[in-house]
Structure formats: C-alpha cells, structure tokens
Design a protein around this motif. Structure first.
Motif, PDB file in Angstrom:
ATOM      1  N   TRP A  53       0.834  -1.195   0.000  1.00 48.46           N
ATOM      2  CA  TRP A  53       0.000   0.000   0.000  1.00 48.46           C
ATOM      3  C   TRP A  53       0.871   1.248   0.000  1.00 48.46           C
ATOM      4  O   TRP A  53       1.747   1.373   0.842  1.00 48.46           O
ATOM      5  CB  TRP A  53      -0.892   0.000   1.261  1.00 48.46           C
ATOM      6  CG  TRP A  53      -2.096   0.876   1.103  1.00 48.46           C
ATOM      7  CD1 TRP A  53      -2.164   2.207   1.411  1.00 48.46           C
ATOM      8  CD2 TRP A  53      -3.373   0.507   0.601  1.00 48.46           C
ATOM      9  NE1 TRP A  53      -3.422   2.685   1.124  1.00 48.46           N
ATOM     10  CE2 TRP A  53      -4.188   1.660   0.634  1.00 48.46           C
ATOM     11  CE3 TRP A  53      -3.917  -0.689   0.131  1.00 48.46           C
ATOM     12  CZ2 TRP A  53      -5.513   1.646   0.211  1.00 48.46           C
ATOM     13  CZ3 TRP A  53      -5.228  -0.697  -0.283  1.00 48.46           C
ATOM     14  CH2 TRP A  53      -6.015   0.472  -0.240  1.00 48.46           C
ATOM     15  N   ASP A  54       0.592   2.120  -0.939  1.00 49.92           N
ATOM     16  CA  ASP A  54       1.362   3.356  -1.062  1.00 49.92           C
ATOM     17  C   ASP A  54       0.625   4.474  -0.315  1.00 49.92           C
ATOM     18  O   ASP A  54      -0.340   5.050  -0.831  1.00 49.92           O
ATOM     19  CB  ASP A  54       1.520   3.695  -2.547  1.00 49.92           C
ATOM     20  CG  ASP A  54       2.426   4.905  -2.766  1.00 49.92           C
ATOM     21  OD1 ASP A  54       2.524   5.760  -1.859  1.00 49.92           O
ATOM     22  OD2 ASP A  54       3.019   4.995  -3.856  1.00 49.92           O
TER      23      ASP A  54
ATOM     24  N   TRP B 284      -5.208   1.145   9.616  1.00 48.20           N
ATOM     25  CA  TRP B 284      -5.106  -0.128   8.897  1.00 48.20           C
ATOM     26  C   TRP B 284      -3.863  -0.316   8.051  1.00 48.20           C
ATOM     27  O   TRP B 284      -3.575  -1.427   7.623  1.00 48.20           O
ATOM     28  CB  TRP B 284      -6.355  -0.327   8.036  1.00 48.20           C
ATOM     29  CG  TRP B 284      -7.520  -0.639   8.891  1.00 48.20           C
ATOM     30  CD1 TRP B 284      -8.506   0.217   9.301  1.00 48.20           C
ATOM     31  CD2 TRP B 284      -7.784  -1.891   9.542  1.00 48.20           C
ATOM     32  NE1 TRP B 284      -9.365  -0.421  10.140  1.00 48.20           N
ATOM     33  CE2 TRP B 284      -8.949  -1.724  10.301  1.00 48.20           C
ATOM     34  CE3 TRP B 284      -7.141  -3.130   9.539  1.00 48.20           C
ATOM     35  CZ2 TRP B 284      -9.486  -2.758  11.062  1.00 48.20           C
ATOM     36  CZ3 TRP B 284      -7.679  -4.159  10.283  1.00 48.20           C
ATOM     37  CH2 TRP B 284      -8.839  -3.967  11.031  1.00 48.20           C
ATOM     38  N   VAL B 285      -3.163   0.745   7.769  1.00 51.50           N
ATOM     39  CA  VAL B 285      -1.965   0.586   6.953  1.00 51.50           C
ATOM     40  C   VAL B 285      -0.751   0.853   7.823  1.00 51.50           C
ATOM     41  O   VAL B 285      -0.647   1.897   8.463  1.00 51.50           O
ATOM     42  CB  VAL B 285      -1.974   1.532   5.743  1.00 51.50           C
ATOM     43  CG1 VAL B 285      -0.698   1.349   4.926  1.00 51.50           C
ATOM     44  CG2 VAL B 285      -3.193   1.253   4.877  1.00 51.50           C
ATOM     45  N   ASP B 286       0.122  -0.146   7.871  1.00 50.98           N
ATOM     46  CA  ASP B 286       1.290  -0.046   8.720  1.00 50.98           C
ATOM     47  C   ASP B 286       2.499  -0.482   7.909  1.00 50.98           C
ATOM     48  O   ASP B 286       2.484  -1.562   7.311  1.00 50.98           O
ATOM     49  CB  ASP B 286       1.099  -0.951   9.953  1.00 50.98           C
ATOM     50  CG  ASP B 286       2.300  -0.895  10.873  1.00 50.98           C
ATOM     51  OD1 ASP B 286       2.745   0.238  11.176  1.00 50.98           O
ATOM     52  OD2 ASP B 286       2.796  -1.962  11.265  1.00 50.98           O
ATOM     53  N   ASP B 287       3.506   0.354   7.878  1.00 50.14           N
ATOM     54  CA  ASP B 287       4.739   0.013   7.189  1.00 50.14           C
ATOM     55  C   ASP B 287       4.483  -0.448   5.745  1.00 50.14           C
ATOM     56  O   ASP B 287       5.022  -1.455   5.281  1.00 50.14           O
ATOM     57  CB  ASP B 287       5.499  -1.083   7.966  1.00 50.14           C
ATOM     58  CG  ASP B 287       6.923  -1.251   7.435  1.00 50.14           C
ATOM     59  OD1 ASP B 287       7.469  -0.275   6.885  1.00 50.14           O
ATOM     60  OD2 ASP B 287       7.464  -2.361   7.553  1.00 50.14           O
TER      61      ASP B 287
ATOM     62  N   ARG C 152       0.079  -0.664  -4.550  1.00 51.31           N
ATOM     63  CA  ARG C 152       1.249  -0.458  -5.412  1.00 51.31           C
ATOM     64  C   ARG C 152       2.373  -1.407  -5.053  1.00 51.31           C
ATOM     65  O   ARG C 152       2.750  -1.531  -3.890  1.00 51.31           O
ATOM     66  CB  ARG C 152       1.726   0.994  -5.288  1.00 51.31           C
ATOM     67  CG  ARG C 152       2.796   1.332  -6.283  1.00 51.31           C
ATOM     68  CD  ARG C 152       2.748   2.782  -6.687  1.00 51.31           C
ATOM     69  NE  ARG C 152       1.426   3.200  -7.170  1.00 51.31           N
ATOM     70  CZ  ARG C 152       1.254   4.126  -8.116  1.00 51.31           C
ATOM     71  NH1 ARG C 152       2.297   4.683  -8.678  1.00 51.31           N
ATOM     72  NH2 ARG C 152       0.046   4.480  -8.480  1.00 51.31           N
ATOM     73  N   ALA C 153       2.882  -2.067  -6.062  1.00 49.64           N
ATOM     74  CA  ALA C 153       3.965  -3.029  -5.845  1.00 49.64           C
ATOM     75  C   ALA C 153       5.211  -2.349  -5.292  1.00 49.64           C
ATOM     76  O   ALA C 153       5.464  -1.172  -5.566  1.00 49.64           O
ATOM     77  CB  ALA C 153       4.298  -3.726  -7.160  1.00 49.64           C
ATOM     78  N   ASP C 154       5.978  -3.099  -4.528  1.00 52.65           N
ATOM     79  CA  ASP C 154       7.261  -2.608  -4.045  1.00 52.65           C
ATOM     80  C   ASP C 154       8.198  -2.387  -5.236  1.00 52.65           C
ATOM     81  O   ASP C 154       7.999  -2.981  -6.302  1.00 52.65           O
ATOM     82  CB  ASP C 154       7.897  -3.635  -3.106  1.00 52.65           C
ATOM     83  CG  ASP C 154       7.218  -3.669  -1.734  1.00 52.65           C
ATOM     84  OD1 ASP C 154       6.255  -2.903  -1.520  1.00 52.65           O
ATOM     85  OD2 ASP C 154       7.652  -4.469  -0.888  1.00 52.65           O
TER      86      ASP C 154
ATOM     87  N   ARG D  75       9.082  -6.201   3.704  1.00 57.81           N
ATOM     88  CA  ARG D  75       7.834  -5.910   4.415  1.00 57.81           C
ATOM     89  C   ARG D  75       6.780  -6.989   4.217  1.00 57.81           C
ATOM     90  O   ARG D  75       5.769  -7.006   4.900  1.00 57.81           O
ATOM     91  CB  ARG D  75       7.287  -4.545   3.980  1.00 57.81           C
ATOM     92  CG  ARG D  75       8.194  -3.403   4.464  1.00 57.81           C
ATOM     93  CD  ARG D  75       7.652  -2.065   4.077  1.00 57.81           C
ATOM     94  NE  ARG D  75       7.527  -1.933   2.634  1.00 57.81           N
ATOM     95  CZ  ARG D  75       7.244  -0.773   2.026  1.00 57.81           C
ATOM     96  NH1 ARG D  75       7.060   0.327   2.741  1.00 57.81           N
ATOM     97  NH2 ARG D  75       7.141  -0.716   0.719  1.00 57.81           N
ATOM     98  N   SER D  76       7.009  -7.903   3.278  1.00 64.07           N
ATOM     99  CA  SER D  76       6.076  -9.013   3.115  1.00 64.07           C
ATOM    100  C   SER D  76       6.280 -10.090   4.169  1.00 64.07           C
ATOM    101  O   SER D  76       5.561 -11.086   4.175  1.00 64.07           O
ATOM    102  CB  SER D  76       6.225  -9.622   1.716  1.00 64.07           C
ATOM    103  OG  SER D  76       5.843  -8.679   0.730  1.00 64.07           O
ATOM    104  N   GLY D  77       7.270  -9.894   5.044  1.00 65.20           N
ATOM    105  CA  GLY D  77       7.441 -10.816   6.158  1.00 65.20           C
ATOM    106  C   GLY D  77       8.425 -11.918   5.862  1.00 65.20           C
ATOM    107  O   GLY D  77       8.845 -12.113   4.715  1.00 65.20           O
ATOM    108  N   PRO D  78       8.803 -12.670   6.894  1.00 65.76           N
ATOM    109  CA  PRO D  78       9.877 -13.656   6.747  1.00 65.76           C
ATOM    110  C   PRO D  78       9.564 -14.747   5.715  1.00 65.76           C
ATOM    111  O   PRO D  78      10.469 -15.273   5.086  1.00 65.76           O
ATOM    112  CB  PRO D  78       9.991 -14.256   8.158  1.00 65.76           C
ATOM    113  CG  PRO D  78       8.713 -13.927   8.848  1.00 65.76           C
ATOM    114  CD  PRO D  78       8.261 -12.625   8.253  1.00 65.76           C
TER     115      PRO D  78
END
Length: 580
Positions: free
Chosen positions: A188-189, A289-292, A328-330, A513-516
């Motif tokens: 999310w941008d 709702w939007v974090d990092d 938005r994609a990274d 940011r998508s996690g481990p």
DNA sequence: TACTGGTGCGCG
DNA sequence: AAAGCGCGCACCAGTA
C-alpha cells in the motif's frame, strides 16, 4: 526435541492440541491410527513444525487455523496443508450428504465457533490470553482427536465422501491462505492514498476539522436548503430539511435524490460522496489499517453462509475503486491482478450441465455469447436477465427478461428455479461439493404452518407468502454463490501451490515488508470472491500470470471434470491494482 | 454509557 | 428507488 527418536513410519496427519504452555501432538497414519505422541514446548513449536513439515509434509489438524498459523508464519514457518476442525465441523454438521445419525451432527462445543476480531498484533503461542479464540472452542489434544475421528466417520459414511473431502481440503487451504494474506499484506502506497484524498477532499486540516472540498460541498447544500445550520449527517433531519424546500423524497438515498430537480441535489450528492470517502477510507482508516506499507485486513474464511469469505475490520471486501491506485507493488516487484469474467453463470452452466450456456461462455464474454444466441438483444439485457435469474427478480426489466433466458437455457434456469422451489417449501439446498444451506428458522416454519390453518388472517397469509418467496430467493442464489465460492477456493489453493514452485529471488530483490515467509517469492496479496492480486518479483510476473491462468483451468477440472467450459480471466500485470 | 436497529453505501 | 442475492462499516437515534 531434535534428539527424540524419529518415528519409523511417516505420519499422514499431525493433530495438535494445547495444554497450557505446551503443545501436544499426535502423529497418525493415513487411516487414522496413532503412531506416536510428542510433547513440545510452545517456544520450540516453530522449529519442530518446520522440521516435521520438511520431513513428512503432513496434513496438520488443529482446532482453528488463525490460532496456530499466525504464530507459525510470524516465526517464519509456512506449511502446505491443514485440516481445520472448526471449519470442517461447520460444513459436516449441516451437510445434507451426512446422515442424520452421525456424531458430528449432535450439538457440541465444536458448534460454538463465532469468530472474533483478531488482535492488532500477531498472537503468539505463549499468549495465555484466549480471548481471541472462538468462544468455547475445544483446544486440547484429546478433544481434537475425538472430533477428528467423528469427522472422518461422517465423511466415510456420507453420500459422497469424495466431494466432502475436496470441500474440506479446499476450505482448510482457504484458512491457511487467509492467514498468509494477512501476514503478507496488500502493498500500500500511503503517499498515493494521501494524494487521492487531497485531490478529492482537499487538504487534511491540521486541527481535525472537515477538509476544504467537503466543507465547501456542505455549505453549498446548506445554502440550497436556506438553512445555515442544517444537519447533513442525520437522515431524519436531512429528510425534513429536504421536505421543507419541496424536495418530496421518501429517502435520502442517492438514487432517489438524483431523480429530483432542485439546486440542492447536485451538492448533496457530492457531499455524500466525499463524506463517504472520508469516513470509510480517509486518513483515520489509513492510520489504523496501513502499517509500514502494508494493508493487513482480517479475512474470515467461511464467514458467509454460502461459504464465501467475510472480513472483519478494515473493510477488506469493500476497497473502493477510487483507491485502487494506492495498491502499489514494491520497487522491483509487480502486481498480477486477475478476475474471472462472469464466474457465477459459468459455474451455473457447469452445475446444470447446460452445454448451451457453456457454449455461450466459451472463450468470450458470457453475456456477448448470450446475445449471439439470440436470447436477448444487448449485453446489458443479458447481464440484467442473468443476474435476475440468479437472484430471483420478478419485476422490472430484469423480471421481464428472465423468461427469455429460461427458454434459451432451460437446464441452467431449471436448476436455480428448483433451488428456489425447495427453499419456498422449507427445504434445504446444497452446493456442488455439498455445503448445505441452513434450515428455515422456527419463526419461518411456524408462520408457514399458521398460514395454512383455516382461521389464518389475510395478513398472516400475505406475510407467510412473502417470507416463502424471500427464502426461495436465498436458496436460489445459495447454490450458485456457494459453488462459485468453492471454485474460487480451488483456484486459490491451486495457485498457491504453483507460486510455491516458482524460484525464490535473492535478497537483493526481496520485499522485506512481506514478512519472513514471503519476502523472497511471489505471494497472494489480495482475494475478493472472484479476484486475486499476486505480488511478485518483476522478473517472475509473466510466469505468475501463466500460473493464475493455469490454476483457473485446474480448478474447473477439479470441480467439473471434463465438462466443456472455460473460466475466462482478465489478467493484468501492472505496478498498481487499477482496473481498466 | 452501552446497546440495538435503521439507513445508506462500498464491494462481489 | 433500486428492481433481485451475499456481505461490513459508519453514523445517528432511540432505548436501557
């Protein structure tokens, strides 16, 4: 832990239960016989689960996927398959394929499964606070084993074990995917979201008041009403204000307002639009709702009676089109956005073996095919008629067009008409894989029987008829919506496997940011009934697009075998989720 | 103050 | 005023 002797036989199932700070596990072979037990400290669960997953690829059996899988994902552990006892219980308890006498149909604690909003932070297994669990859901191993045995018995004695196994596997895969979606989040941008808000609403006032364009619309409305203090957010007050200036509407809905000719109409509709954006998806939503750089909605698999997913918090299933550009994609990544064209009528064609409708759908817009068949004149008519047939329209243009569809596609229309008839009669209906609609309420049934008595009043008869028709529309739609949900689960589950098989990317291309678990590979990022968004390293986007398409074909074959029908997708590769 | 029901609107 | 299914959420009003 790692020093415990390795079981001589590979378990097909591993059943988990909790006992305070410990986890008890029972390893079962394919027919359910117990091979051995393990006791694992909660702190060691992730490593033991990862090891067991790598060694055996078991199907993990647990009371409630969110309770277990959120913690595993947070610990970097992804699993392939599970059997979610809570979700499976809900299916088997109601399924018309399961005999009445079966244990799983008796009232018990596994019925008590209302979901609650998930906590803001990922739960850990050491967390002794169980307030986030479904109330009363059993959690210890013995109860899980007993329920698992009841469920296997129910499936084995059912009228169609194959379908129920497929449904439960798909439902359980959905439970895993829902947790993975939450863990990975929708990229999310925030700056783009803010830009959209400023463009539409005006600058965010530092003090917290109304943004400029919203305030301007409000004052234009009040001017047209000739009342500087008119209240615009209270429906009864607004209605009275409108009546005072001669706008004689019965509601304040946009549709009714739009038919009026009065200077208040245009600014009021504008005000409602802006006000809606601000309250539903404004800066407060963004903060909450939007974090990092990730939107992490709470999905609730099986949350809708038909089997569709619901959501809890964040309005995940209501992302307005206006904000799609904020998805938005990274950097270095892309989004693959895919939705199914006319999923429900396609599913209906397959369920009913309606080759004429399947032919209309083959390789093209289904509604265009309906027009080509000569049943109706325009695409718009085809759409209205088809929706009317599946929803039970009786009046208006839709009701008028449905009979033409009935002539052109008697098998498909016969299927939904029959589902409606059963519902009106107080019966139940089932989806393709065996999810069954709830029986009518006591109130509904007694209203129907009272209406047949000699002394029933006209009002009672009228009400009973209306309720019967209401229920008929529900069961009519249930079979189609529910089977479409099953197809979508099969699509998701198959796609998940295909994405897993793609090569991971190096750390220099990762999306931390998508996690481990998901930082280095394509992952599902969003799902909404008939649409998926995959977030993928740009170099794999074409392969992901193929995977999405191949998964749709595989899902069709899994449910409907070789019935000649395709599930046409619109697939786009882009850095945003903007729709054409 | 906490709740419930109605309204309206976003999504499929 | 949406006709015709399934949802969630914000807001307000009325009640407890």
């Amino acid at each position: 832990m790692t020093s415990t002797p390795v079981s001589p036989r590979a378990p097909a199932w591993i059943v988990l239960g909790r006992a305070g700070e410990r986890v008890d596990a029972a390893l079962l072979d394919a027919d359910g016989s117990e091979l051995e037990r393990r006791r694992v400290e909660a702190s060691a669960l992730c490593s033991w689960a990862a090891e067991s997953e790598a060694r055996w690829s078991p199907r993990w059996v647990w009371n409630d996927a969110p309770r277990w899988y959120a913690a595993l994902l947070a610990g970097g552990v992804r699993i392939g398959r599970c059997h979610d006892l809570r979700l499976a219980h809900a299916i088997l308890r109601d399924s018309a394929l399961v005999p009445e006498s079966t244990g799983v149909r008796q009232a018990m604690a596994w019925d008590a499964a209302p979901h609650e909003a998930a906590p803001a932070t990922a739960p850990t297994l050491f967390d002794l606070d169980e307030s986030h669990q479904p109330a009363g859901l059993p959690s210890d191993l013995e109860e899980a084993l007993a329920e698992f045995a009841r469920q296997r018995e129910a499936i084995a004695t059912s009228l169609d074990a194959g379908r129920l196994r497929l449904l439960i596997a798909a439902e359980s895969a959905g439970a895993l995917i829902a947790e993975e979606l939450r863990a990975a989040g929708v990229p999310w941008d925030v700056a783009e979201h803010d830009r959209i808000l400023v463009e539409i609403l005006g600058e965010r006032p530092p003090g917290g008041g109304q943004p400029a364009r919203l305030a301007a619309a409000a004052s234009r409305v009040r001017e047209a009403l000739g009342d500087p203090s008119a209240s615009l957010d209270s429906q009864p007050k607004l209605l009275r204000s409108l009546h005072r200036v001669g706008v004689l509407v019965e509601s304040t809905s946009r549709w009714e307002l739009a038919e009026q000719k009065h200077p208040v109409v245009e600014p009021l509709i504008e005000y409602k639009k802006l006000s809606r954006l601000l309250s539903a998806n404004g800066w407060a939503w963004l903060d909450e709702w939007v974090d990092d750089g990730r939107f992490r909605p709470v999905y609730v698999p099986g949350g809708v009676v038909t089997g569709r997913w619901a959501s809890s918090g964040g309005g995940a299933l209501q992302l307005p089109r206006q904000l799609r550009e904020a998805v938005r994609a990274d950097p270095g990544w892309m989004l693959v956005v895919a939705d199914v064209a006319q999923l429900e009528p396609r599913v209906l064609a397959a369920m009913a073996s309606d080759t004429a409708l399947a032919e209309a759908a083959r390789g093209r817009d289904l509604y265009a095919g309906v027009v080509d068949s000569g049943a109706v004149a325009t695409r718009q008519e085809a759409k209205i008629a088809m929706l009317g047939a599946m929803y039970g329209a009786t009046t208006g243009e839709s009701g008028r067009l449905v009979p033409r569809l009935r002539r052109a596609y008697p098998r498909a229309m016969g299927l939904v008409d029959e589902a409606a008839r059963k519902g009106e009669d107080g019966g139940v209906v089932s989806t393709w894989l065996g999810r069954t609609s709830p029986p009518p309420s006591e109130e509904w049934s007694s209203a129907q029987s009272r209406a047949t008595e000699a002394e029933a009043s006209g009002a009672e008869e009228t009400r009973a008829k209306r309720w019967a028709r209401d229920r008929g529309r529900f069961t009519r739609n249930f079979v189609v919506q529910g089977t479409a949900a099953e197809w979508a689960l099969a699509w998701l589950a198959d796609l998940r496997g295909r994405l897993e098989a793609l090569p991971p990317v190096g750390v220099e291309h990762s999306a931390p940011r998508s996690g481990p678990v998901f930082a280095a590979r394509p992952h599902l990022a969003f799902f909404l009934h008939d649409e998926v968004i995959v977030h993928t390293p740009a170099s794999l986007a074409d392969q992901v697009a193929d995977a999405v398409t191949d998964a749709a074909a595989a899902a069709g074959r899994l449910l409907f075998g070789d019935f000649p029908l395709d599930f046409l997708l619109d697939v786009r590769i882009s850095d945003t989720a903007l729709k054409a």
